[in-house]
Design an enzyme around this catalytic site. Sequence first.
Site, short mmCIF file in Angstrom:
data_model
loop_
_atom_site.label_atom_id
_atom_site.label_comp_id
_atom_site.label_asym_id
_atom_site.label_seq_id
_atom_site.Cartn_x
_atom_site.Cartn_y
_atom_site.Cartn_z
N LYS A 174 0.85 -1.20 0.00
CA LYS A 174 0.00 0.00 0.00
C LYS A 174 0.89 1.25 0.00
O LYS A 174 1.45 1.64 1.02
CB LYS A 174 -0.92 0.04 1.24
CG LYS A 174 -2.03 1.06 1.01
CD LYS A 174 -2.54 1.75 2.23
CE LYS A 174 -1.84 3.00 2.63
NZ LYS A 174 -1.87 4.14 1.69
N GLU A 197 9.95 16.92 14.05
CA GLU A 197 10.34 16.83 12.64
C GLU A 197 9.43 17.76 11.84
O GLU A 197 8.21 17.67 11.94
CB GLU A 197 10.12 15.38 12.20
CG GLU A 197 10.56 15.07 10.81
CD GLU A 197 10.15 13.65 10.39
OE1 GLU A 197 9.02 13.23 10.70
OE2 GLU A 197 10.96 12.99 9.73
P1 NAD Z 1 2.30 8.87 7.13
O1 NAD Z 1 2.56 8.19 8.42
O2 NAD Z 1 1.29 9.95 7.08
O3 NAD Z 1 1.84 7.82 6.01
C1 NAD Z 1 2.66 6.73 5.65
C2 NAD Z 1 1.78 5.64 5.07
O4 NAD Z 1 0.92 5.15 6.09
C3 NAD Z 1 0.87 6.10 3.93
O5 NAD Z 1 0.78 5.09 2.96
C4 NAD Z 1 -0.47 6.29 4.63
O6 NAD Z 1 -1.57 6.15 3.77
C5 NAD Z 1 -0.42 5.15 5.63
N1 NAD Z 1 -1.29 5.30 6.79
C6 NAD Z 1 -1.73 6.44 7.35
N2 NAD Z 1 -2.53 6.15 8.40
C7 NAD Z 1 -2.58 4.81 8.51
C8 NAD Z 1 -3.22 3.91 9.40
N3 NAD Z 1 -3.99 4.34 10.40
N4 NAD Z 1 -3.04 2.59 9.20
C9 NAD Z 1 -2.25 2.14 8.21
N5 NAD Z 1 -1.63 2.94 7.33
C10 NAD Z 1 -1.78 4.26 7.48
O7 NAD Z 1 3.72 9.39 6.62
P2 NAD Z 1 4.03 10.23 5.34
O8 NAD Z 1 3.56 11.64 5.60
O9 NAD Z 1 3.56 9.53 4.12
O10 NAD Z 1 5.63 10.18 5.31
C11 NAD Z 1 6.42 11.07 6.01
C12 NAD Z 1 7.02 10.39 7.22
O11 NAD Z 1 7.73 9.22 6.81
C13 NAD Z 1 8.06 11.26 7.91
O12 NAD Z 1 7.85 11.22 9.30
C14 NAD Z 1 9.38 10.59 7.55
O13 NAD Z 1 10.42 10.82 8.49
C15 NAD Z 1 8.99 9.16 7.47
N6 NAD Z 1 9.96 8.40 6.66
C16 NAD Z 1 10.85 7.60 7.31
C17 NAD Z 1 11.81 6.91 6.58
C18 NAD Z 1 12.83 6.03 7.27
O14 NAD Z 1 13.59 5.36 6.58
N7 NAD Z 1 12.87 5.99 8.59
C19 NAD Z 1 11.84 7.04 5.19
C20 NAD Z 1 10.91 7.87 4.57
C21 NAD Z 1 9.97 8.55 5.32
#
Ligand code: NAD
Length: 497
Positions: free
Chosen positions: A174, A384
């Site tokens: 997803k 962040e």
């Molecule tokens: P997000 O947590 O909003 O979403 C990530 C994914 O989770 C999306 O596909 C979203 O649809 C899904 N999601 C959201 N709510 C959910 C739920 N309740 N249940 C299951 N899935 C759900 O994050 P984002 O805004 O897409 O990405 C940014 C974040 O990702 C930042 O905090 C960044 O630091 C982190 N990130 C971390 C790494 C790493 O390697 N540690 C790499 C890239 C991004």
Amino acid sequence: MVATLFIDGTWRQASDGGAHDVHSPHDQRVVATVSQATNTDVLDAVAAARASFDSGVFTSWTFKERSALVAKIADLLERDADLVARKESDDTGKRFIEAQYDIADVIATFRHFANLGAKERERSVDVGLAHVTSRIVHEPLGVASLIGPWNYPLLQIAWKVAPALVAGCSFIVKPSELTPQSAVALMKIIEEAGTPKGVANLILGPGSVVGTPLINDPRVDLVSFTGGLTTGQTIMTAAAKTIKKLALELGGKNPHIIFADADLDAAIDNAVTAAFLHSGQVCSAGTRLLVERSIHDRVVNEIVRRAGQIRLGGPDDVMAETGPLISAAHLRNVTEYVEKGIAEGATLLVGGKRSEALEHENGWYFLPTVLDNCVTTMNCVQEESFGPVMTVEVFDTEAQAIALGNDTVFGLSGGVWSSDSEKAARVAGALRHGTIWVNDFGPYRPQAEWGGYKQSGIGRELGEHGLGEYLEIKHIWTNNSPSRSGWFSDPAQGESQ
Ligand code: NAD
């Protein structure tokens, strides 16, 4: 009608016909329309993954056979690299050339896991008994939900899909609802490469709707998630009910330490890149600058000068150096973050607002920003922003630099600049973060593990460990000369020992 869900080897539209538009962050034009899955679709995908896993259709392949499949996927990605990069650049608004670099990294990831999978995985244990053979074997873990973010959409998914395939897991991918196109392209390639039906499934839609069944369903054994801390907490709580295995790659607030004895020209240039690359939408961005007091003015003045010159622009702007933020909502978040930082006492030196350039009026462009006079207790230092905002703090001693660098709930990455190699090694050793760069910031390789200490996550992706996340470890003890255990007395046989 759009049919971009891939379930049980078939491309489908959503069960209620639902679809949603994907908008370019550069100019808001519609770049794609994709299916939006329903709960029924998700349950179908989970059922397909479970059935394919339990049938043995893929688990019966050897590691070498699955590695060959993954190598073939890398070849096909190479063939389609520009096409996939274009979709990625359309969805994220990032420059096409950056998307091309990302797809090259995706291909390198598939190649790394193909090579790793071809290695012998079984080991024997000497248990000190001549009549016993003891073997440690690695088996596919089961059904995995693979959930990705929008900043490096295909790369973050590739870090999960490639090892899951080598391990022999069945899975449901997803991607972020904001950036679904490259995952659709990858799934077409996975299908073309000859992956058995039901092993790879694709679900599209918002996490709050389609993500929930992916983490709650008892038929799922592992959730591998990359995204924000809050979503990670939600997933961890939900996963507890069925004791799912978890791999979490969450946020970071990454210290970038510059000592006075560093090569300042290189350190400053890297500090600018570390904070403003991809407009700060990088989990490992070096947005928390820690600079030795004696060189503060020189370093910060130069960073501010450089930040003010960064050219913003869309996917095909050849003069651009970085692009827009992902969405209007994210632009609001970053704006509020800066406003709060100023209200807390930080000094705004450059940027701090949306770009007012005419060519950016329809996009989510935020100017590279530097906040000075920050202290560790401020929210802008601890949270962040995931935008192009650097906070600056000063330190006087090595011990203080280490203490500040560790004063965060996160632990993803950090950098240290010094020409004293022993000092740099001491600081690198003392920082509690998953990746430390010495006299550098940012590079990674698929051969090296990636992941977070503390609230930056659980587990590791890439390296050897990244495959281990998708494997169960089984110990098989074989007694080649069976005899009675003799533990309990058996009157028919005489006394036990
Ligand atoms: P997000 O947590 O909003 O979403 C990530 C994914 O989770 C999306 O596909 C979203 O649809 C899904 N999601 C959201 N709510 C959910 C739920 N309740 N249940 C299951 N899935 C759900 O994050 P984002 O805004 O897409 O990405 C940014 C974040 O990702 C930042 O905090 C960044 O630091 C982190 N990130 C971390 C790494 C790493 O390697 N540690 C790499 C890239 C991004």
